[in-house]
Design a protein around this motif. Structure first.
Motif, PDB file in Angstrom:
ATOM      1  N   LEU A   1      38.414  50.514  53.596  1.00 22.69           N
ATOM      2  CA  LEU A   1      38.874  49.364  52.817  1.00 22.69           C
ATOM      3  C   LEU A   1      38.473  49.509  51.350  1.00 22.69           C
ATOM      4  O   LEU A   1      39.294  49.347  50.442  1.00 22.69           O
ATOM      5  CB  LEU A   1      38.294  48.067  53.391  1.00 22.69           C
ATOM      6  CG  LEU A   1      38.677  46.792  52.642  1.00 22.69           C
ATOM      7  CD1 LEU A   1      40.166  46.539  52.764  1.00 22.69           C
ATOM      8  CD2 LEU A   1      37.910  45.593  53.154  1.00 22.69           C
TER       9      LEU A   1
ATOM     10  N   LEU B   1      27.904  42.960  51.246  1.00 19.73           N
ATOM     11  CA  LEU B   1      29.301  43.387  51.098  1.00 19.73           C
ATOM     12  C   LEU B   1      30.314  42.497  51.830  1.00 19.73           C
ATOM     13  O   LEU B   1      31.298  42.091  51.222  1.00 19.73           O
ATOM     14  CB  LEU B   1      29.451  44.846  51.522  1.00 19.73           C
ATOM     15  CG  LEU B   1      30.816  45.430  51.186  1.00 19.73           C
ATOM     16  CD1 LEU B   1      31.034  45.426  49.697  1.00 19.73           C
ATOM     17  CD2 LEU B   1      30.954  46.834  51.730  1.00 19.73           C
ATOM     18  N   PRO B   2      30.104  42.171  53.116  1.00 10.29           N
ATOM     19  CA  PRO B   2      31.136  41.376  53.794  1.00 10.29           C
ATOM     20  C   PRO B   2      31.434  40.076  53.080  1.00 10.29           C
ATOM     21  O   PRO B   2      32.585  39.752  52.810  1.00 10.29           O
ATOM     22  CB  PRO B   2      30.526  41.099  55.174  1.00 10.29           C
ATOM     23  CG  PRO B   2      29.449  42.080  55.337  1.00 10.29           C
ATOM     24  CD  PRO B   2      28.981  42.486  53.996  1.00 10.29           C
TER      25      PRO B   2
ATOM     26  N   LEU C   1      33.192  40.613  49.750  1.00  6.81           N
ATOM     27  CA  LEU C   1      34.609  40.953  49.878  1.00  6.81           C
ATOM     28  C   LEU C   1      35.452  39.706  50.085  1.00  6.81           C
ATOM     29  O   LEU C   1      36.558  39.599  49.549  1.00  6.81           O
ATOM     30  CB  LEU C   1      34.821  41.928  51.037  1.00  6.81           C
ATOM     31  CG  LEU C   1      34.548  43.394  50.696  1.00  6.81           C
ATOM     32  CD1 LEU C   1      34.649  44.248  51.935  1.00  6.81           C
ATOM     33  CD2 LEU C   1      35.526  43.885  49.648  1.00  6.81           C
TER      34      LEU C   1
ATOM     35  N   VAL D   1      43.421  39.447  55.175  1.00  7.73           N
ATOM     36  CA  VAL D   1      42.262  40.335  54.994  1.00  7.73           C
ATOM     37  C   VAL D   1      40.962  39.568  55.213  1.00  7.73           C
ATOM     38  O   VAL D   1      40.047  40.046  55.883  1.00  7.73           O
ATOM     39  CB  VAL D   1      42.281  40.960  53.584  1.00  7.73           C
ATOM     40  CG1 VAL D   1      41.051  41.810  53.374  1.00  7.73           C
ATOM     41  CG2 VAL D   1      43.522  41.793  53.401  1.00  7.73           C
TER      42      VAL D   1
ATOM     43  N   GLY E   1      43.722  50.117  42.868  1.00  5.76           N
ATOM     44  CA  GLY E   1      43.355  49.777  41.501  1.00  5.76           C
ATOM     45  C   GLY E   1      43.710  50.869  40.521  1.00  5.76           C
ATOM     46  O   GLY E   1      44.281  50.618  39.459  1.00  5.76           O
TER      47      GLY E   1
ATOM     48  N   LEU F   1      39.367  44.267  39.961  1.00  2.00           N
ATOM     49  CA  LEU F   1      38.479  45.408  40.200  1.00  2.00           C
ATOM     50  C   LEU F   1      37.465  45.564  39.071  1.00  2.00           C
ATOM     51  O   LEU F   1      36.277  45.792  39.316  1.00  2.00           O
ATOM     52  CB  LEU F   1      39.293  46.690  40.375  1.00  2.00           C
ATOM     53  CG  LEU F   1      39.825  46.832  41.797  1.00  2.00           C
ATOM     54  CD1 LEU F   1      40.848  47.941  41.876  1.00  2.00           C
ATOM     55  CD2 LEU F   1      38.689  47.107  42.768  1.00  2.00           C
TER      56      LEU F   1
ATOM     57  N   GLU G   1      43.272  35.956  44.572  1.00  2.00           N
ATOM     58  CA  GLU G   1      44.359  34.973  44.629  1.00  2.00           C
ATOM     59  C   GLU G   1      44.476  34.227  43.304  1.00  2.00           C
ATOM     60  O   GLU G   1      45.575  34.087  42.754  1.00  2.00           O
ATOM     61  CB  GLU G   1      44.071  33.915  45.711  1.00  2.00           C
ATOM     62  CG  GLU G   1      44.339  34.344  47.110  1.00  2.00           C
ATOM     63  CD  GLU G   1      43.889  33.270  48.093  1.00  2.00           C
ATOM     64  OE1 GLU G   1      43.976  32.077  47.764  1.00  2.00           O
ATOM     65  OE2 GLU G   1      43.434  33.645  49.185  1.00  2.00           O
TER      66      GLU G   1
ATOM     67  N   PHE H   1      35.773  38.208  46.810  1.00  2.00           N
ATOM     68  CA  PHE H   1      36.627  39.084  46.009  1.00  2.00           C
ATOM     69  C   PHE H   1      38.096  38.762  46.245  1.00  2.00           C
ATOM     70  O   PHE H   1      38.871  38.574  45.301  1.00  2.00           O
ATOM     71  CB  PHE H   1      36.315  40.533  46.392  1.00  2.00           C
ATOM     72  CG  PHE H   1      37.207  41.570  45.774  1.00  2.00           C
ATOM     73  CD1 PHE H   1      36.905  42.091  44.532  1.00  2.00           C
ATOM     74  CD2 PHE H   1      38.320  42.027  46.438  1.00  2.00           C
ATOM     75  CE1 PHE H   1      37.719  43.048  43.963  1.00  2.00           C
ATOM     76  CE2 PHE H   1      39.137  42.985  45.884  1.00  2.00           C
ATOM     77  CZ  PHE H   1      38.838  43.495  44.643  1.00  2.00           C
ATOM     78  N   PHE H   2      38.475  38.626  47.504  1.00  2.00           N
ATOM     79  CA  PHE H   2      39.886  38.355  47.785  1.00  2.00           C
ATOM     80  C   PHE H   2      40.271  36.942  47.379  1.00  2.00           C
ATOM     81  O   PHE H   2      41.378  36.691  46.907  1.00  2.00           O
ATOM     82  CB  PHE H   2      40.203  38.616  49.258  1.00  2.00           C
ATOM     83  CG  PHE H   2      40.436  40.057  49.516  1.00  2.00           C
ATOM     84  CD1 PHE H   2      41.644  40.649  49.184  1.00  2.00           C
ATOM     85  CD2 PHE H   2      39.437  40.849  50.055  1.00  2.00           C
ATOM     86  CE1 PHE H   2      41.849  41.988  49.394  1.00  2.00           C
ATOM     87  CE2 PHE H   2      39.643  42.191  50.263  1.00  2.00           C
ATOM     88  CZ  PHE H   2      40.853  42.756  49.939  1.00  2.00           C
ATOM     89  N   TYR H   3      39.305  36.022  47.549  1.00  2.00           N
ATOM     90  CA  TYR H   3      39.575  34.656  47.121  1.00  2.00           C
ATOM     91  C   TYR H   3      39.814  34.614  45.611  1.00  2.00           C
ATOM     92  O   TYR H   3      40.752  33.978  45.121  1.00  2.00           O
ATOM     93  CB  TYR H   3      38.407  33.757  47.519  1.00  2.00           C
ATOM     94  CG  TYR H   3      38.312  32.496  46.729  1.00  2.00           C
ATOM     95  CD1 TYR H   3      39.305  31.538  46.823  1.00  2.00           C
ATOM     96  CD2 TYR H   3      37.249  32.285  45.863  1.00  2.00           C
ATOM     97  CE1 TYR H   3      39.234  30.394  46.070  1.00  2.00           C
ATOM     98  CE2 TYR H   3      37.163  31.149  45.114  1.00  2.00           C
ATOM     99  CZ  TYR H   3      38.155  30.208  45.215  1.00  2.00           C
ATOM    100  OH  TYR H   3      38.084  29.083  44.454  1.00  2.00           O
ATOM    101  N   ARG H   4      39.013  35.323  44.853  1.00  2.00           N
ATOM    102  CA  ARG H   4      39.199  35.342  43.401  1.00  2.00           C
ATOM    103  C   ARG H   4      40.470  36.094  43.014  1.00  2.00           C
ATOM    104  O   ARG H   4      41.077  35.809  41.998  1.00  2.00           O
ATOM    105  CB  ARG H   4      37.990  35.972  42.695  1.00  2.00           C
ATOM    106  CG  ARG H   4      36.775  35.122  42.612  1.00  2.00           C
ATOM    107  CD  ARG H   4      37.009  33.708  42.227  1.00  2.00           C
ATOM    108  NE  ARG H   4      37.616  33.497  40.923  1.00  2.00           N
ATOM    109  CZ  ARG H   4      37.949  32.311  40.434  1.00  2.00           C
ATOM    110  NH1 ARG H   4      37.722  31.234  41.133  1.00  2.00           N
ATOM    111  NH2 ARG H   4      38.500  32.198  39.265  1.00  2.00           N
TER     112      ARG H   4
ATOM    113  N   LEU I   1      41.002  49.991  48.227  1.00  2.53           N
ATOM    114  CA  LEU I   1      41.013  49.095  47.066  1.00  2.53           C
ATOM    115  C   LEU I   1      40.945  49.885  45.773  1.00  2.53           C
ATOM    116  O   LEU I   1      41.678  49.625  44.823  1.00  2.53           O
ATOM    117  CB  LEU I   1      39.811  48.147  47.142  1.00  2.53           C
ATOM    118  CG  LEU I   1      39.943  46.954  48.070  1.00  2.53           C
ATOM    119  CD1 LEU I   1      38.666  46.150  48.072  1.00  2.53           C
ATOM    120  CD2 LEU I   1      41.103  46.090  47.623  1.00  2.53           C
TER     121      LEU I   1
ATOM    122  N   ARG J   1      35.100  49.687  56.906  1.00  2.85           N
ATOM    123  CA  ARG J   1      34.675  49.142  55.633  1.00  2.85           C
ATOM    124  C   ARG J   1      34.855  50.149  54.503  1.00  2.85           C
ATOM    125  O   ARG J   1      35.352  49.841  53.436  1.00  2.85           O
ATOM    126  CB  ARG J   1      33.205  48.757  55.753  1.00  2.85           C
ATOM    127  CG  ARG J   1      32.730  47.899  54.627  1.00  2.85           C
ATOM    128  CD  ARG J   1      31.273  47.680  54.735  1.00  2.85           C
ATOM    129  NE  ARG J   1      30.921  46.726  55.770  1.00  2.85           N
ATOM    130  CZ  ARG J   1      29.655  46.467  56.086  1.00  2.85           C
ATOM    131  NH1 ARG J   1      28.678  47.106  55.490  1.00  2.85           N
ATOM    132  NH2 ARG J   1      29.386  45.585  57.008  1.00  2.85           N
TER     133      ARG J   1
END
Lengths: 300, 292
Positions: free
Chosen positions: B13, A222-223, A226, A288, B21, A101, A234, A229-232, B17, B10
């Motif tokens: 979500l 944003l899409p 995101l 996600v 956090g 975050l 992991e 974001f989720f890949y990172r 998050l 969205r």
């Protein structure tokens, strides 16, 4: 005839050919000149070590000592989990979440300065001559991002522990800095590849820079961001596990401790716990990301 | 009058998050005051970061180590060792990754057995291939889920550490990642060529080699280059386990409080990574846009 001509005129690139040759050469020389001795693995001593490791060291202690049979395995695992295991897994997970975050917030702040179409005196109005001032802004932001991602998380953590001492902050900051560099770069690329019409329309109707960024660009990128974001995240879970090797109380810490005390059975268990955590993280992230891809159609 | 919905998927979500956090922040017990390293740490931090502007060009205490290599030589040797371990590990895992990627893909056996005349082939495609697929998938998932440094720890505990052990420690998870990505690329490649070859009577190996692989090849090369960059980072970090890559020198110089030297090595690493990043970007661009 035509086939020969087709063959002669096939697309070729000297750059690609030279690069391929270079990488081939690189691989060959590394294997030939590297100090890679197979005897590290086949010498009598290492075979003996390996044997002891597999048949003795990694077998859970109560079973190895003959106190109990294999049916005692669950209670042994439960004991380790209750003592440190759950806490270690929790810490690893929380560190990764806070870090990613922070990374995302940092990257969001740097992206407008790093993307060439926003960091200009006439944002989104096509390629006008960028002024010296804006050029230096782009240079600084990109330089900072390169600097942050050029140093691996583990080394950031090592340096920061030296300065901040051992608590969770060095781990969080190390992961955050490195991933900020990566997310910032991906973000800047995404912004530069955006279709220009929406931000341009906003700009022409009198929106300020901040308004264009918040209401024109942010929703558009944003899409995709995101998904990144989720890949990172992991990778953050992965790295948060091993940063503990430096002494921060994530899973890695308990792994080094088990190693130092020659408790190889616990070492293996902690490694397996880490792999379970990583699998769970990958699973959540995959779900996600799949949902994101299905609900959010490409912008434009 | 109804406005746009206030809590879209969205927005919830993003909000979720943020909440996760914030709660993680408090569960970890992070306190902003802990960011203040105290007078000793502050001085050290200042010394360390001000050294960033004057990286060392020669060894910092030349008197004590008169027999040691000059710094520039150390830096070059460290970079070369980092590249070498990465290149060896990536090339080795490429071999394993291609093999496992083939068995981990579904495109060459799923719904293909009906057209086969040879009963042996049919049997293989219908029963052996799915079994191999399942085993490969489990193997891929497991090797990937253990970080290379932990593989290195295991090697260290079982055998002792050397350059080859570092290469193997990198190779195991990298092979898994290669296999996962390659199998996905093979499965997502355009199936029309495969279909055509199959109708002309090609076997599964032929279909993969002459239809599916060529279609997926540019992406596979691009991904291999990306993995090589990751390999550079990981092999640098392996230095902390005692292999003589950049991490080893950073560790040693930091412990000796030679901060200027640390920055020399850090800049060397950043240069290395940026250099290969730019290079592979150029290759990727030419591969995806087509050569002209």
């Amino acid at each position: 005839m035509t086939l020969a001509k087709l063959h002669r005129d096939r697309p070729r690139s000297w750059f690609l050919i030279v690069s391929a040759g270079f990488f081939l050469l690189l691989v060959l020389t590394s294997w030939l000149t590297g100090d890679f001795k197979l005897s590290d693995f086949t010498s009598e001593r290492s075979v003996r070590n390996l044997n002891r490791f597999l048949n003795h060291d990694i077998i859970p202690r109560p079973i190895r000592d003959g106190e109990a049979g294999w049916e005692a395995l669950p209670s042994w695992v439960g004991g380790v989990l209750a003592r440190d295991g759950w806490k270690a897994m929790g810490n690893t997970l929380w560190i990764s979440i806070v870090a990613i975050l922070f990374a995302a917030i940092g990257a969001a702040c740097l992206v407008p300065g790093a993307a060439r179409n926003t960091a200009s005196s006439h944002p989104f109005m096509g390629r006008t001559h960028p002024s010296k001032r804006w050029q230096s802004v782009v240079f600084l932001c990109r330089g900072l991002l390169v600097f942050c991602r050029g140093i691996p998380e583990f080394i950031w953590a090592f340096l920061l522990i030296g300065i901040l001492g051992i608590n969770a902050w060095p781990a969080v900051l190390a992961l955050a800095l490195h991933n900020m560099g990566i997310l910032g770069r991906l973000g800047a690329e995404t912004v530069e590849n955006l279709p220009l019409d929406i931000p341009r329309a906003l700009r022409i109707s009198g929106a300020s820079r901040r308004q264009v960024f918040l209401f024109g660009i942010f929703p558009l990128v944003l899409p995709r961001m995101l998904v990144y974001f989720f890949y990172r995240w992991e990778t953050c879970v992965r790295e948060a596990t091993v940063i503990g090797l430096l002494g921060i109380s994530s899973l890695g810490y308990y792994i080094t401790e088990a190693h130092a005390r020659f408790k190889y059975d616990e070492l293996l268990l902690y490694i397996l716990l880490g792999s379970a955590l990583i699998l769970a993280g990958d699973f959540v992230s995959a779900i996600v990301r799949k949902c994101l891809r299905e609900t959010d159609v490409e912008p434009g | 009058m109804t406005g746009p919905p206030t809590l879209t998927a969205r927005r919830s979500l993003l909000l979720g998050l943020l909440l996760v956090g914030i709660s993680a922040y408090f569960i970890l017990g992070l306190k902003l005051t802990e960011l203040n390293p105290g007078p000793g740490g502050l001085k050290l931090g200042k010394r360390f970061f001000s050294a960033a502007f004057s990286p060392a060009l020669t060894n910092e205490d030349s008197a004590a180590l008169s027999g040691a290599n000059p710094l520039w030589k150390n830096a070059i040797v460290a970079c070369w060792e980092t590249i070498r371990i990465s290149a060896a590990a990536v090339s080795l895992s490429l071999v394993f990754g291609l093999a496992f990627g083939f068995f981990g893909a579904t495109a060459w056996w799923r719904n293909r057995s009906s057209g086969m005349r040879n009963p042996l082939y049919r049997f293989f495609l219908r029963y052996c291939a799915p079994l191999l697929y399942g085993i490969t998938r489990i193997l891929i998932t497991f090797t990937r889920s253990v970080h290379e440094l932990l593989w290195a720890t295991l090697f260290l505990a079982a055998l002792g550490m050397g350059p080859l052990a570092a290469v193997f420690a990198l190779t195991i998870p990298f092979s898994g990642t290669f296999a996962k990505i390659f199998s996905e690329m093979i499965d997502e490649a355009d199936p029309s060529a495969a279909r055509a070859l199959e109708l002309a009577g090609a076997g599964p190996l032929q279909v993969v080699c002459f239809a599916l692989l060529p279609a997926a090849l540019p992406d596979m090369i691009a991904y291999t280059l990306y993995r090589f960059e990751c390999g550079l980072r990981s092999s640098a970090v392996m230095g902390f386990m005692g292999v003589l890559t950049l991490g080893y020198y950073i560790d040693a110089s930091f412990e000796n409080r030679h901060y200027h030297e640390v920055w020399t090595y850090l800049y060397a690493m950043i240069f290395l990574i940026v250099f290969f990043e730019k290079w592979s970007d150029a290759i990727r661009r030419r591969l995806t846009e087509g050569v002209s």
